[in-house]
Motif scaffolding. Structure first.
Motif, short mmCIF file in Angstrom:
data_model
loop_
_atom_site.label_atom_id
_atom_site.label_comp_id
_atom_site.label_asym_id
_atom_site.label_seq_id
_atom_site.Cartn_x
_atom_site.Cartn_y
_atom_site.Cartn_z
N VAL A 88 3.69 91.19 -11.60
CA VAL A 88 3.29 90.60 -12.88
C VAL A 88 4.15 90.66 -13.94
O VAL A 88 4.01 90.33 -14.95
CB VAL A 88 1.97 91.48 -13.25
N ASP A 89 5.30 90.63 -13.55
CA ASP A 89 6.50 90.47 -14.57
C ASP A 89 7.17 89.15 -14.71
O ASP A 89 6.71 88.41 -13.69
CB ASP A 89 7.77 91.43 -13.65
N GLY A 90 7.67 88.91 -15.90
CA GLY A 90 8.25 87.72 -15.92
C GLY A 90 9.53 87.76 -16.90
O GLY A 90 9.74 88.90 -17.43
N PRO A 91 10.20 86.69 -17.10
CA PRO A 91 11.23 86.87 -17.93
C PRO A 91 11.09 86.29 -19.62
O PRO A 91 12.19 86.41 -20.27
CB PRO A 91 12.36 85.58 -17.25
N TRP A 92 9.85 86.08 -19.96
CA TRP A 92 9.74 85.56 -21.26
C TRP A 92 9.57 86.73 -22.42
O TRP A 92 9.01 87.92 -22.22
CB TRP A 92 8.48 84.84 -21.29
N GLU A 93 10.13 86.23 -23.29
CA GLU A 93 9.81 87.08 -24.87
C GLU A 93 9.46 86.18 -25.99
O GLU A 93 10.06 85.29 -26.07
CB GLU A 93 11.26 87.90 -25.14
N TYR A 94 8.49 86.54 -26.71
CA TYR A 94 8.06 85.79 -27.70
C TYR A 94 8.35 86.46 -29.10
O TYR A 94 8.23 87.78 -29.20
CB TYR A 94 6.62 85.39 -27.62
N ASP A 95 9.05 85.87 -29.92
CA ASP A 95 9.50 86.55 -31.03
C ASP A 95 8.53 85.83 -32.46
O ASP A 95 8.59 84.75 -32.42
CB ASP A 95 10.70 86.45 -31.46
N GLU A 96 7.78 86.98 -32.75
CA GLU A 96 6.81 86.43 -33.87
C GLU A 96 7.42 85.75 -35.38
O GLU A 96 6.92 84.99 -35.97
CB GLU A 96 5.59 87.33 -34.38
N THR A 97 8.55 86.40 -35.42
CA THR A 97 9.37 85.88 -36.66
C THR A 97 9.82 84.71 -36.58
O THR A 97 9.61 83.54 -37.22
CB THR A 97 10.31 86.96 -37.08
N SER A 98 10.65 84.51 -35.68
CA SER A 98 11.49 83.24 -35.28
C SER A 98 10.57 82.28 -34.68
O SER A 98 10.93 81.08 -34.56
CB SER A 98 12.75 83.29 -34.63
N ARG A 99 9.48 82.54 -33.91
CA ARG A 99 8.70 81.80 -33.00
C ARG A 99 9.07 81.34 -32.08
O ARG A 99 8.93 80.19 -31.53
CB ARG A 99 7.79 80.83 -33.87
N THR A 100 10.27 81.77 -31.58
CA THR A 100 10.97 81.33 -30.21
C THR A 100 10.49 82.01 -29.09
O THR A 100 9.91 83.07 -29.14
CB THR A 100 12.42 81.32 -30.50
N LEU A 101 10.57 81.20 -28.11
CA LEU A 101 10.08 81.73 -26.86
C LEU A 101 11.46 81.85 -25.90
O LEU A 101 11.91 80.52 -25.27
CB LEU A 101 9.22 80.80 -26.04
N THR A 108 17.16 79.15 -34.07
CA THR A 108 15.95 79.51 -34.44
C THR A 108 15.59 78.99 -35.48
O THR A 108 14.23 78.78 -36.03
CB THR A 108 15.97 80.91 -34.97
N VAL A 109 16.10 77.75 -36.22
CA VAL A 109 15.67 77.01 -37.55
C VAL A 109 15.32 75.53 -36.92
O VAL A 109 14.47 74.85 -37.66
CB VAL A 109 16.67 76.88 -38.56
N ASN A 110 15.71 75.25 -35.59
CA ASN A 110 14.96 74.17 -34.99
C ASN A 110 13.38 74.25 -34.67
O ASN A 110 13.21 74.90 -33.83
CB ASN A 110 15.84 74.05 -33.82
N THR A 111 12.65 73.54 -35.34
CA THR A 111 11.30 73.50 -35.24
C THR A 111 10.81 73.04 -33.85
O THR A 111 9.81 73.34 -33.32
CB THR A 111 10.67 72.65 -36.34
N TYR A 112 11.79 72.35 -33.16
CA TYR A 112 11.37 71.87 -31.77
C TYR A 112 11.66 73.11 -30.73
O TYR A 112 11.34 72.88 -29.57
CB TYR A 112 12.40 70.89 -31.05
N GLN A 113 12.24 74.23 -31.19
CA GLN A 113 12.20 75.35 -30.67
C GLN A 113 11.06 76.51 -31.07
O GLN A 113 11.19 77.65 -30.59
CB GLN A 113 13.60 76.02 -30.46
N GLN A 114 10.52 76.16 -31.95
CA GLN A 114 9.27 77.04 -32.58
C GLN A 114 7.95 76.92 -32.03
O GLN A 114 7.59 75.49 -31.79
CB GLN A 114 9.25 76.96 -34.03
N TRP A 115 7.32 77.89 -31.57
CA TRP A 115 5.93 77.68 -30.89
C TRP A 115 4.99 78.65 -31.73
O TRP A 115 5.45 79.81 -31.91
CB TRP A 115 6.12 78.12 -29.35
N THR A 116 3.79 78.37 -31.71
CA THR A 116 2.81 79.43 -32.08
C THR A 116 1.53 79.58 -31.03
O THR A 116 1.27 78.44 -30.36
CB THR A 116 2.12 78.82 -33.32
N PHE A 117 1.24 80.85 -30.81
CA PHE A 117 0.04 81.03 -29.85
C PHE A 117 -1.26 80.91 -30.85
O PHE A 117 -1.06 81.60 -31.91
CB PHE A 117 0.44 82.32 -29.22
#
Ligand code: UD2
Ligand code: MN
Length: 578
Positions: free
Chosen positions: A524-537, A562-571
């Motif tokens: 159930v493991d994976g490589p992903w980390e979501y950072d709520e401040t920079s909103r990057t995955l 991190t300032v590129n909005t094409y790399q920013q995501w919100t859940f």
């Protein structure tokens, strides 16, 4: 004197007799009360012969099977001419299977004997209980329904076949009306037809069939099956030994386009029925530990659950468990409800390798759920799952289900107080007990789920579109589309161990881009980390971030910016409006 003595000895005899009888009465009482409540294995009163492996042909195995030639004989694929293709595809849409093809094949065609060689050499008890074979149907094709009936009549020892009970779930197709009544008269009362007064769905229809059935054993089949050589005695033998055993034949595949009959499982491998935490039915190869509990490889073995369609049970036992939960609607989840109920409340399930039954797996479901689905808000099958898990799971396991299926929390499961009362009354064991003792191999493929850190739609800040499977299956590239609330294609979960999931699938990345893949079984493991401040995955292994290409909408890993909005995501968790 003599009279007194006589009286004394009589009295003595009376007391002695009473002393003998009281414990007997007690034992009988214990047994029958036990039988009422739990149908314990020791309800059998006489010593019963066990199936025996012998060197000659087994007692119920057919002596000489005639060679047949013609369309689809031997279970071979039947290929239609080009000028039939139009009609064929029309029936495919209507029935989910090629009825033009089926109609050209004999209702009594031969099929290959797919059993293990050893299966030919079992002797079964001569006084097995009689079965009612119950076939529920809604708008099924004529020849597939009747081929099911003919195969049962042709391949069952008549002394064990009480009846074939057809239960019509309010079909509205002409061929299933008077013509069917007329046709079955040829079976001299062995085939009976009853009909629902309104659409009930397959689950309630099966419970109705069980109540109406006359056999000691009830045996369910879908309406598009072909039973194989000597299929019946091996299913009855375990039930004869112990009324609390449900037996399940091994299912072979019948192709929905060509009607080719072929085994689903490869040579000699045994499987058990299990489930993943979103309650999708799965199978797992039989472990050595379980396999070794038997003396011979063709003997039945225990299984946590079953696919749902084909199985046999003692009728009274089925009814004593309350049949299926009447709150389950139309289709789905009833296999788990019955399985959990059986295991947790003192019974067991056995898969029987020497009993093989072919089933047409359709390309898609050709019917809708009718008025029944309008009574409920939200997806009906998930509501069924919720009812089942809310009744049978312990809290810890309920969480796994809601982690994997977050929207199920918002669904109305209806009233389950009757089910909980039944569980209490039967003194059923916990789900933890079931997992530890019966379904322990579920964890091999589907470990306990860590909680979701985030879930919902995954929206890109620049484009304001959402990540989407676009309805494709794995392996495929993830895409982007207009955020549309909750279709399952946009419901993405990130768990505490870094796995990104959509439904039962996972999201990973390679040089081609961000992909929908099969989750690695057993992790159930994976490589992903979501950072709520920079909103990057962030991808921990490649040390890059998920980026949306501004022009092509292609998704890939890029060096993090991190300032590129094409790399920013919100859940965004959304509450569905059910
Ligand atoms: C599988 C099972 C099926 C059932 C279902 C989940 C096998 C081989 N099949 O789906 O038996 O357990 O999972 O619930 O394990 N029918 C009705 N009324 C309805 C809908 C269906 O009577 O409203 C009949 C239908 O005609 C058929 C049977 O129920 O005879 C099963 O339906 P299915 O074949 O569409 O289910 P399947 O095989 O996809
Ligand atoms: Mn089916």
């Amino acid at each position: 004197m003599r009279i007194v003595q006589l009286r004394k000895s009589r009295l003595f005899k009376l007391v002695a007799a009473a002393l003998c009888i009281i414990p007997l009465i007690y034992i009988v009482f214990l047994q029958s009360s036990h039988e009422d409540i739990k149908f314990s294995a020791f309800s059998s009163k006489k010593v019963k012969t066990k199936p025996q492996l012998v060197s000659e042909l087994g007692n119920f195995d057919p002596r000489n099977v005639a060679d047949r030639t013609g369309a689809g004989e031997g279970g071979r694929p039947h290929i239609l001419r080009d000028d039939q293709q139009n009609d064929a595809s029309q029936t495919l849409t209507e029935f989910g299977m090629n009825m033009v093809c089926s109609d050209e094949i004999s209702l009594s065609r031969s099929i290959p004997d797919t059993r293990l060689a050893e299966c030919k050499h079992w002797n079964y008890p001569e006084d097995l209980p009689k079965a009612s074979v119950i076939i529920v149907f809604h708008n099924e094709g004529w020849s597939t329904l009747l081929r099911t009936v003919h195969s049962v009549i042709n391949r069952s020892p008549p002394q064990f076949l009480e009846e074939v009970l057809l239960v019509d779930d309010y079909s509205n197709k002409d061929h299933l009306k008077g013509r069917l009544e007329q046709y079955i008269t040829r079976f001299d009362g062995k085939v009976r037809l009853i009909r629902n007064k309104e659409r009930e769905g397959l689950i309630r229809t099966r419970s109705y069939g069980a109540k109406e059935a006359r056999g000691e054993v009830i045996l369910f089949l879908d309406a598009h099956c072909e039973v194989n050589v000597n299929w019946l005695p091996p299913l009855l033998a375990p039930i004869y030994r112990d009324k609390t055993i449900m037996t399940v034949p091994v299912i072979d595949g019948i192709d929905f386009k060509t009607f080719e009959y072929r085994p689903v499982y490869q040579g000699g491998h045994h499987y058990r029925g299990i489930f993943e935490w979103g309650m999708l039915y799965k199978e797992n190869e039989l472990s050595q530990k379980e396999a070794k509990k038997r003396e011979h490889n063709s003997e039945p073995y225990k299984s946590p659950t079953h696919a749902g369609g084909l199985f046999a049970m003692n009728r009274d036992y089925f009814l004593s468990l309350g049949a299926y939960d009447p709150g389950l609607l139309v289709w789905g989840g009833e296999n788990f409800e019955l399985s959990f109920k059986i295991w947790q409340c003192g019974g067991s399930i056995e898969w029987v390798p020497c009993s093989r039954v072919g089933h047409v797996y359709r390309g898609f479901m050709p019917y809708n759920f009718g008025k029944l689905s309008q009574k409920k808000k939200g997806p009906l099958v998930t509501i069924n799952y919720k009812r089942v898990i809310e009744t049978w799971f312990d809290d810890k396991f309920k969480e796994y289900f809601y982690t994997r299926e977050p929207l199920a929390r918002f669904l109305d499961k209806g009233d389950i107080s009757e089910q909980l009362a039944l569980k209490e009354r039967l003194g059923c064991k916990s789900f933890e007990w079931f997992m530890d003792n019966v379904a322990y191999d579920v964890y091999d493929k589907f470990p306990a789920l860590p909680p979701n850190l985030h879930w919902g739609e995954l929206r890109n800040v620049a484009s304001q579109n959402c990540m989407d499977t676009l309805g494709h299956g794995p392996p495929s590239l993830m895409g982007m589309s207009h955020c549309h609330g909750f279709g399952n294609n946009q419901l993405i979960r990130l768990n505490a161990k870094g796995q990104l999931g959509v439904g039962e699938r996972c999201i990973e990345a390679d040089t081609q881009g961000i992909k929908l893949v099969f989750c690695r079984l057993g992790t159930v493991d994976g490589p992903w980390e979501y950072d709520e401040t920079s909103r990057t995955l962030f991808h921990r292994v490649h040390k890059k971030c998920v980026a949306l290409h501004p022009q092509t909408s292609h998704l890939s890993l890029m060096p993090c910016d991190t300032v590129n909005t094409y790399q920013q995501w919100t859940f965004k968790e959304l509450q569905p409006k059910y």
